[in-house]
Design a protein around this motif. Structure first.
Motif, mmCIF file in Angstrom:
data_model
loop_
_atom_site.group_PDB
_atom_site.id
_atom_site.type_symbol
_atom_site.label_atom_id
_atom_site.label_comp_id
_atom_site.label_asym_id
_atom_site.label_seq_id
_atom_site.Cartn_x
_atom_site.Cartn_y
_atom_site.Cartn_z
ATOM 1 N N THR A 1 14.203 5.500 1.535
ATOM 2 C CA THR A 1 13.954 5.594 2.971
ATOM 3 C C THR A 1 14.308 6.990 3.489
ATOM 4 O OG1 THR A 1 16.169 4.809 3.526
ATOM 5 C CG2 THR A 1 14.450 3.144 3.239
ATOM 6 N N LYS A 2 14.037 7.204 4.762
ATOM 7 C CA LYS A 2 14.290 8.511 5.376
ATOM 8 C C LYS A 2 15.762 8.878 5.339
ATOM 9 C CE LYS A 2 13.173 11.067 9.601
ATOM 10 N NZ LYS A 2 12.584 10.979 10.963
ATOM 11 N N ASP A 3 16.634 7.877 5.425
ATOM 12 C CA ASP A 3 18.076 8.143 5.393
ATOM 13 C C ASP A 3 18.667 8.085 3.983
ATOM 14 O OD1 ASP A 3 17.846 5.474 4.916
ATOM 15 O OD2 ASP A 3 19.038 4.810 6.652
ATOM 16 N N GLY A 4 17.807 8.023 2.960
ATOM 17 C CA GLY A 4 18.274 8.096 1.578
ATOM 18 C C GLY A 4 18.575 6.767 0.919
ATOM 19 N N GLN A 5 18.318 5.671 1.581
ATOM 20 C CA GLN A 5 18.608 4.359 1.014
ATOM 21 C C GLN A 5 17.528 3.954 0.019
ATOM 22 O OE1 GLN A 5 18.899 1.283 3.956
ATOM 23 N NE2 GLN A 5 19.684 -0.256 2.528
ATOM 24 N N ILE B 1 0.862 -1.186 0.000
ATOM 25 C CA ILE B 1 0.000 0.000 0.000
ATOM 26 C C ILE B 1 0.893 1.228 0.000
ATOM 27 C CG2 ILE B 1 -1.769 1.309 1.228
ATOM 28 C CD1 ILE B 1 -2.786 -1.303 2.381
ATOM 29 N N VAL B 2 0.728 2.063 -1.012
ATOM 30 C CA VAL B 2 1.501 3.294 -1.122
ATOM 31 C C VAL B 2 0.654 4.425 -0.554
ATOM 32 C CG1 VAL B 2 2.708 4.872 -2.673
ATOM 33 C CG2 VAL B 2 2.649 2.420 -3.188
ATOM 34 N N GLY B 3 1.062 4.945 0.584
ATOM 35 C CA GLY B 3 0.324 6.019 1.234
ATOM 36 C C GLY B 3 -0.467 5.513 2.415
ATOM 37 N N ALA B 4 -0.411 6.269 3.527
ATOM 38 C CA ALA B 4 -1.137 5.886 4.740
ATOM 39 C C ALA B 4 -1.991 7.045 5.218
ATOM 40 C CB ALA B 4 -0.166 5.443 5.828
ATOM 41 N N GLY B 5 -2.759 7.624 4.266
ATOM 42 C CA GLY B 5 -3.773 8.601 4.647
ATOM 43 C C GLY B 5 -5.024 7.880 5.094
ATOM 44 N N VAL B 6 -6.177 8.500 4.915
ATOM 45 C CA VAL B 6 -7.423 7.862 5.334
ATOM 46 C C VAL B 6 -7.633 6.549 4.578
ATOM 47 C CG1 VAL B 6 -9.926 8.087 5.353
ATOM 48 C CG2 VAL B 6 -8.512 10.028 6.015
ATOM 49 N N ALA B 7 -7.494 6.583 3.248
ATOM 50 C CA ALA B 7 -7.727 5.375 2.448
ATOM 51 C C ALA B 7 -6.664 4.318 2.715
ATOM 52 C CB ALA B 7 -7.773 5.728 0.960
ATOM 53 N N GLY B 8 -5.395 4.712 2.702
ATOM 54 C CA GLY B 8 -4.312 3.744 2.873
ATOM 55 C C GLY B 8 -4.302 3.108 4.246
ATOM 56 N N ALA B 9 -4.460 3.913 5.286
ATOM 57 C CA ALA B 9 -4.443 3.368 6.646
ATOM 58 C C ALA B 9 -5.650 2.470 6.890
ATOM 59 C CB ALA B 9 -4.405 4.511 7.659
ATOM 60 N N ALA B 10 -6.827 2.891 6.424
ATOM 61 C CA ALA B 10 -8.021 2.068 6.609
ATOM 62 C C ALA B 10 -7.899 0.752 5.846
ATOM 63 C CB ALA B 10 -9.258 2.838 6.154
ATOM 64 N N LEU B 11 -7.337 0.797 4.645
ATOM 65 C CA LEU B 11 -7.161 -0.431 3.860
ATOM 66 C C LEU B 11 -6.155 -1.359 4.527
ATOM 67 C CD1 LEU B 11 -7.806 -2.005 1.271
ATOM 68 C CD2 LEU B 11 -5.953 -0.768 0.148
ATOM 69 N N GLY C 1 8.882 6.241 3.910
ATOM 70 C CA GLY C 1 9.695 6.300 2.698
ATOM 71 C C GLY C 1 8.908 6.944 1.579
ATOM 72 N N THR C 2 9.620 7.375 0.563
ATOM 73 C CA THR C 2 9.001 8.014 -0.596
ATOM 74 C C THR C 2 9.092 7.075 -1.783
ATOM 75 O OG1 THR C 2 9.625 10.203 0.210
ATOM 76 C CG2 THR C 2 9.022 10.024 -2.112
ATOM 77 N N ARG D 1 5.071 8.526 3.085
ATOM 78 C CA ARG D 1 6.119 9.549 2.942
ATOM 79 C C ARG D 1 6.444 10.212 4.275
ATOM 80 N NH1 ARG D 1 5.959 14.896 2.395
ATOM 81 N NH2 ARG D 1 3.677 14.831 2.348
ATOM 82 N N ASP D 2 5.424 10.485 5.090
ATOM 83 C CA ASP D 2 5.640 11.188 6.358
ATOM 84 C C ASP D 2 4.697 10.603 7.402
ATOM 85 O OD1 ASP D 2 6.169 12.903 8.418
ATOM 86 O OD2 ASP D 2 5.516 14.735 7.393
ATOM 87 N N LEU D 3 5.255 9.979 8.410
ATOM 88 C CA LEU D 3 4.449 9.325 9.428
ATOM 89 C C LEU D 3 4.097 10.231 10.597
ATOM 90 C CD1 LEU D 3 6.028 5.735 9.544
ATOM 91 C CD2 LEU D 3 3.798 6.413 8.636
ATOM 92 N N THR D 4 4.524 11.493 10.550
ATOM 93 C CA THR D 4 4.090 12.427 11.584
ATOM 94 C C THR D 4 2.625 12.799 11.348
ATOM 95 O OG1 THR D 4 4.842 14.338 10.306
ATOM 96 C CG2 THR D 4 6.414 13.352 11.837
ATOM 97 N N GLU D 5 1.989 13.378 12.348
ATOM 98 C CA GLU D 5 0.560 13.690 12.241
ATOM 99 C C GLU D 5 0.296 14.734 11.165
ATOM 100 O OE1 GLU D 5 -2.733 15.849 15.050
ATOM 101 O OE2 GLU D 5 -1.620 14.172 15.933
#
Length: 610
Positions: A277-281, A140-150, A258-259, A166-170
């Motif tokens: 990843t966040k560290d560029g890997q 699943i690419v993306g963890a917004g409303v649709a991604g997290a619910a899925l 990650g992006t 991409r960004d797990l902060t609120e």
């Protein structure tokens, strides 16, 4: 040449020497003619007797078998044998040869089909199950409303899910804060209603509509539902974080930051994704099914759909603190000039204000143009009870803007991948229907995937999941069409017919009863029927025409009435066309809706045996 010579000899002999009757007394019924005139008449009669030829041929075969007294009959038998019996046997041989060739060709095609299926399944099995047997079933690419619910939904069903966000902060957004009652019912169906707890979510019981100092209340038709069923409004980020936390607690769901930079494609099939990843890997992950839910700014959807994004306006967002709305637990819509203004609670102490600004260009926030516009144009049109809190919010300077995008669903069914959420389909956020559509889509996808234990046959899975695009239409197309149509009706216009349509809509909804509960049931997702939407929309137009023609019609009123009908048609029909007339109104006629889950059947066993 010998055949041609024999044929000519046959005709010359046949013409020169008519066959004598056989010796059998039953066949020889007349004596040879005597006079020359009788001979001539007999010859002429002989040549013009086509029905006698089969009998003569019988004579030939008789004499060929038992002997003859003249070499002429033997020549005739040879010619007939070459051209009739030879043609018959050649045709019979050609027929059998054709059957054999067709059978061999069919066998080759069946073997090739089996090899391709076997090879495809082998490749997919290698992708899905690495040596350590830890590969995910779904990415699943993306963890917004649709991604997290899925992710929560598939995780509860036992799927191994890999979520990349991409960004797990609120998140801090100004939209996606109002969940309609229909969406809340879908949340209950998914078992995620507990994600609305501990985020200070507010119950929403309906709408209040304001225009030119008048107002009307439009409650949700919730009489036939449990007392807990209602709309919910909240901070979007808090709701998303609750679903992410729930997904992360599931042992078969992996949530990483990650992006995603690209989809991994091989021979037309999406095998996985590549992400940083966040560290560029740079990493790659593979799965039989990749679901792209990366939001309205998706950079992956171009290969999976035909995006036709329209930006009719932008929202300017403010948060009003410690103020009381005129109607508690209601969303408020002000039919302002040039376009609507929204107010709804997002916590026990905060009210969200969204000011719609038509067009793609908005006044600048940095140089103070936006603050001036809000004070000089907008503040004068809001209810007096909210005026001071509104001015205070403008003075604080926390002004946010966001473009309002609409995009009809136009997918390219791609093996191994699927689009969902705002990456797939958007509508104007005026009616707050985005989350309802997303959650409804997740319910449909869950039910389609539920009977499948193996997702490796990407080609069959894609063909089967084409039914998803039709099954989602009743809910999605109703909410999408209503959002687009209402925005155009509620926006101010210099056109007299549009003005009358706007006034008629407010008065129609103010009538109460079915005239208000019907449209509100459509808006809330409780009654997602496209035909009901069209009927109510044109009922508003006809109501507006009737107001003009009573008590006495005038030519001007009749002309404006005709333009009202034309304007209503010009608003709703293009939206319906973009949504798809057949899928929207006649989904039962779409063959894809009847497809069954791909399972190994007798045909596969027959192919394997060959």
């Amino acid at each position: 040449m010998s055949s041609l010579h024999s044929a000519l000899s046959f005709f010359s002999l046949y013409k020169r020497t008519p066959p004598s009757p056989p010796p059998s007394p039953t066949l020889a019924t007349s004596s040879p003619p005597n006079s020359p005139q009788e001979k001539q008449e007999d010859k002429a009669a002989f040549w013009w007797r086509p029905r006698k030829i089969p009998k003569n041929l019988l004579y030939v075969f008789f004499f060929t078998t038992f002997g003859a007294r003249s070499g002429d009959y033997i020549n005739m038998a040879i010619v007939i044998d070459k051209f009739i019996l030879g043609t018959f046997f050649a045709s019979l041989f050609g027929f059998f040869l054709l059957c054999i060739l067709r059978q061999k060709r069919q066998n080759r095609e069946n073997k090739q089909k089996f090899k391709e299926k076997a090879a495809f399944k082998t490749r997919n099995c290698n992708v899905r199950r690495p040596e350590d047997d830890s590969g995910p079933d779904v990415i699943i690419v993306g963890a917004g409303v649709a991604g997290a619910a899925l992710a929560c939904t598939l995780g509860k069903d036992g799927r191994r899910v890999h979520v990349i966000e991409r960004d797990l902060t609120e998140p801090d957004r100004i939209v996606g804060e109002l969940l309609q009652p229909g969406g809340y019912l879908k949340l209950i169906e998914l078992g995620l209603e507990d994600c609305l707890e501990e985020i200070d979510a507010q119950r929403v019981l309906g709408y209040a509509l304001f225009k030119d100092g008048k107002n009307t209340r439009l409650p949700y038709p919730l009489e036939n539902f449990h007392s807990d069923v209602a709309g919910r409004s909240f901070h979007n980020g808090r709701f998303i974080q609750r679903m992410r936390e729930k997904a992360a607690t599931m042992p078969n769901v992996k949530l990483v930051q990650g992006t995603v930079t690209s989809l991994l494609e091989e021979n037309g099939t999406i095998k996985g994704v590549q992400y940083k990843t966040k560290d560029g890997q740079e990493l790659r992950v593979y799965a039989p099914l990749t679901v792209v839910c990366d939001g309205c700014f998706s950079n992956l959807r171009r290969s999976l759909c035909n995006p036709k994004v329209d930006v009719p306006s932008s929202f300017v967002g403010l948060v009003l603190e410690n103020c009381q709305l005129p109607f508690e637990n209601h969303g408020h819509v002000i039919l302002a000039d040039p376009s609507p203004i929204l107010f709804y609670p997002i916590s026990s102490t905060e009210v969200r204000c969204l000011v719609d600004v038509p067009g793609q260009r908005v006044p600048s926030v940095v140089n103070g143009e936006m603050a001036k516009y809000l004070k000089d144009v907008v503040a004068l049109q809001i209810p007096p009870v909210l005026h001071d809190a509104f001015i205070s919010a403008v003075d604080k300077g926390n002004i946010r803007t966001m473009p309002n995008r609409s995009m009809p669903a136009d997918p390219h069914p791609t093996p191994g991948a699927l689009l969902m959420g705002d990456a797939f389909n958007m509508r104007h956020p005026l009616t707050g229907g985005g989350m309802t559509v997303a959650l409804s889509d997740i319910v449909i996808l869950r039910d389609l995937l539920n009977p499948l234990r193996d997702l490796n046959d990407a080609a069959s899975l894609t063909k089967y999941l084409e039914s998803f695009y039709t099954l989602r239409k009743p809910v999605a197309s109703t909410i999408n069409t209503l959002a687009g149509a209402l925005y155009k009706v509620f926006s101010a216009s210099p056109d007299q017919a549009r003005k009358e349509m706007r006034e008629a809509c407010f008065d129609y909804l103010s009538l109460g009863g079915i005239f208000s509960s019907g449209p509100v049931a459509l808006l809330s997702g409780l009654n997602p029927h496209p035909l009901s939407l069209v009927l109510h929309f044109f009922a508003v137009a006809i109501y507006g025409v009737g107001r003009l023609l009573l008590p006495f019609p005038s030519p001007k009123a009749m002309w404006i009435g005709a333009r009202i009908i034309a304007s209503a048609s010009g608003i709703i029909f293009p939206i319906i066309k973009a949504e798809g007339v057949r899928q929207m109104f006649f989904p039962a006629t779409v063959p894809a809706i009847y497809r069954h889950p791909p399972v190994k059947d007798k045909e596969d066993d027959a192919l394997e045996s060959r």
